[in-house]
Design a protein around this motif. Sequence first.
Motif, PDB file in Angstrom:
ATOM      1  N   THR A 211      36.566  36.538  27.075  1.00 29.19           N
ATOM      2  CA  THR A 211      37.480  37.420  26.758  1.00 29.19           C
ATOM      3  C   THR A 211      37.326  38.429  28.305  1.00 29.19           C
ATOM      4  N   ILE A 212      36.049  38.775  28.958  1.00 21.99           N
ATOM      5  CA  ILE A 212      36.489  39.453  30.376  1.00 21.99           C
ATOM      6  C   ILE A 212      36.121  38.681  31.413  1.00 21.99           C
TER       7      ILE A 212
ATOM      8  N   LEU B  29      39.811  38.441  31.627  1.00 21.19           N
ATOM      9  CA  LEU B  29      40.443  39.901  32.310  1.00 21.19           C
ATOM     10  C   LEU B  29      40.554  39.798  33.422  1.00 21.19           C
TER      11      LEU B  29
ATOM     12  N   ARG C  81      42.392  37.980  35.291  1.00 23.88           N
ATOM     13  CA  ARG C  81      44.038  38.500  35.605  1.00 23.88           C
ATOM     14  C   ARG C  81      43.935  39.791  36.246  1.00 23.88           C
ATOM     15  N   GLU C  82      43.044  40.657  36.502  1.00 21.83           N
ATOM     16  CA  GLU C  82      43.222  41.415  37.012  1.00 21.83           C
ATOM     17  C   GLU C  82      43.947  40.716  38.322  1.00 21.83           C
TER      18      GLU C  82
ATOM     19  N   ARG D 138      47.139  39.636  39.001  1.00 16.53           N
ATOM     20  CA  ARG D 138      48.226  41.275  38.761  1.00 16.53           C
ATOM     21  C   ARG D 138      47.579  41.980  39.955  1.00 16.53           C
ATOM     22  N   ARG D 139      46.284  41.869  40.674  1.00 15.33           N
ATOM     23  CA  ARG D 139      46.351  43.286  41.695  1.00 15.33           C
ATOM     24  C   ARG D 139      47.503  42.338  43.250  1.00 15.33           C
TER      25      ARG D 139
END
Lengths: 337, 280
Positions: B7-8, B11, B14-15, B18-19
Amino acid sequence: MWQASSAESDGLVAAGGVPQATAPGEGAATTGSPRPSVSPAIHTLGLHKRYRRTVAVKSLSVSVGRGEIFGFLGPNGAGKTTVIKMLLGLVKPTAGEAMVLGAPVGDRRTRRRIGYLPEMFRFQPWLTAAEVLRLHCRLLELPRPSWEQSISESLETVGLAERAGDRVAGFSKGMQQRLGLGVALLGGPALVFLDEPTSALDPVGRHHVRQITRDLRERGVTVFLNTHLLAEAEQLCDRVAVLDKGAVVASGSLSELLGRHSRVRLKLSAAPAGWTTGLSAFGAWRTEGEWTTVEGVDPDAIADLVNLIVAGGGRVEAVIPEHQNLEERFLELLQEK
Amino acid sequence: MIYRIRTIAALTIREAARRRLLAALVGITVAMVGLSAWGFDRLAHGGALTSGESTLALPQSLILFMFMFSFVVALSASAIASPSVASEIESGVLMTVVTRPIRRGEVIIGKWLGLAALLAGYAAAVSVLEMGVVDWVSGYLPPNPVLTTVYLFAEGLLLLTLALLLSTRMSTLAAGVVGIALFGAAWLAGVVGFLGTTFGIGALRTIGRISRVVLPTDGLWHGAIYYLEPPSLLRAHSLGQNENPFFTRSPPSWVYLAWVGVWFVAVLGAAILSFDRREI
């Protein structure tokens, strides 16, 4: 086992007091065969936190019963947030011990049943509101089929249903606080820590959050509310503790805290000379025209006060008992200290 | 445990997506590769070099370009790892995460894996692009592009792990600056070691050796160099040429690689321990 009935009926034990606490081993045993209805939601004994020379929390001993809204009041820097952080395992106490939901602080399984809305926080700004909630569904290990319903219920509860697909980066502080509350309520927690939950909200938002907090109590959820908004505590809390410079200066139910410190206004149409003799025994007094105000009167002694005046030849036309509000009492407590 | 780590890690990836961190890096890399393509084309087809000179100039030029990319990989590793814990503590993002039923060690491992996956992707993309373009314009391909990429990635991963450890105790800026400064110091110590060997100064040679043990980035860079060197280059340097920042005689030994493995475990373990004890 926990002396739960004692803890719950006795209510909060202020700093320095010694509740009938259990040995740590007994508390730990409850995690193996939990008896959640027996143990208090929160129980601390001599919880102490020191940062080098500064004592943030002084030997705090409190017990919070299941299903109550417990208010932790105090000026900025009193140590309220440090207490919450110690109870969540974010900060390690220098001394003392604490049990949360019958388990030692930081117990991983117990954390599933705890919600937390921090005071100063942010969510990942590049996620949408629904994605933030989905992340916490994963972290809480909720069953996947329940996620969407939990997320929509949570968004609905905090009034963000229409912003589910918007990125958090575009949220105002108040909206982030609402989302934070939604995250804290995910998974049906048994205990929720709210640290200044309405600090960024407008009056409508505050009203909404207070309603949510009352709903939590109705569902049997324990709420630990850190606030410096005294009106909020007055409206919501079953019991409160006032913290100043890391130490509890007063605690109890609101009626306990305020009830013994009434103010009485008396209207005297005839006041013979020397009628004020003995008045000081009831409290500090002052006279303005026909009205005399006596501060800090024990409610049970109001009849004696009137009798004293009448016996001295006075004629009492009106007796108006006034309860001190929390703000007045709060300021008084801090000044006393 | 795997579920929470995943999960981490997801994440973290994905960060970055997205950034637009990856998009920015890819943009810069494509521009640099384009520039190098032009340079290699001139070198191979400009007519200024004989065929014998070309066989030496092309691999040496590629080593120089890959050296530049190794810097980009290492600096990117430090840049993405240094804020991963520090900035999330500063902003309060981590407060809502670590109060969930997840161990702090799982947060660190998840972040490390996510960042490592990003770095692996970038190192692979850079290597394929650069070596592919050089092969395309000049017909030269180094002897072992895969192992070169692995060493390039390992060098970056080393700095990433160090920056992650620093990030558990320092601010984002401090962790980034210290990580990059240590990387630069390790490279410079390698140069000092080369000077010590060349001029027979034992103390300088020792500095170079110690630095390769303490922070093995320079040792791993020399592993990447070795697999970029064709036999012709090795033969040309066979007349007693010592190792220098752009030449090596042999690949890192198994003992050294085992030490690098120990280094990774120790530093990642220290990051977990440090974060576990950190008050948030």
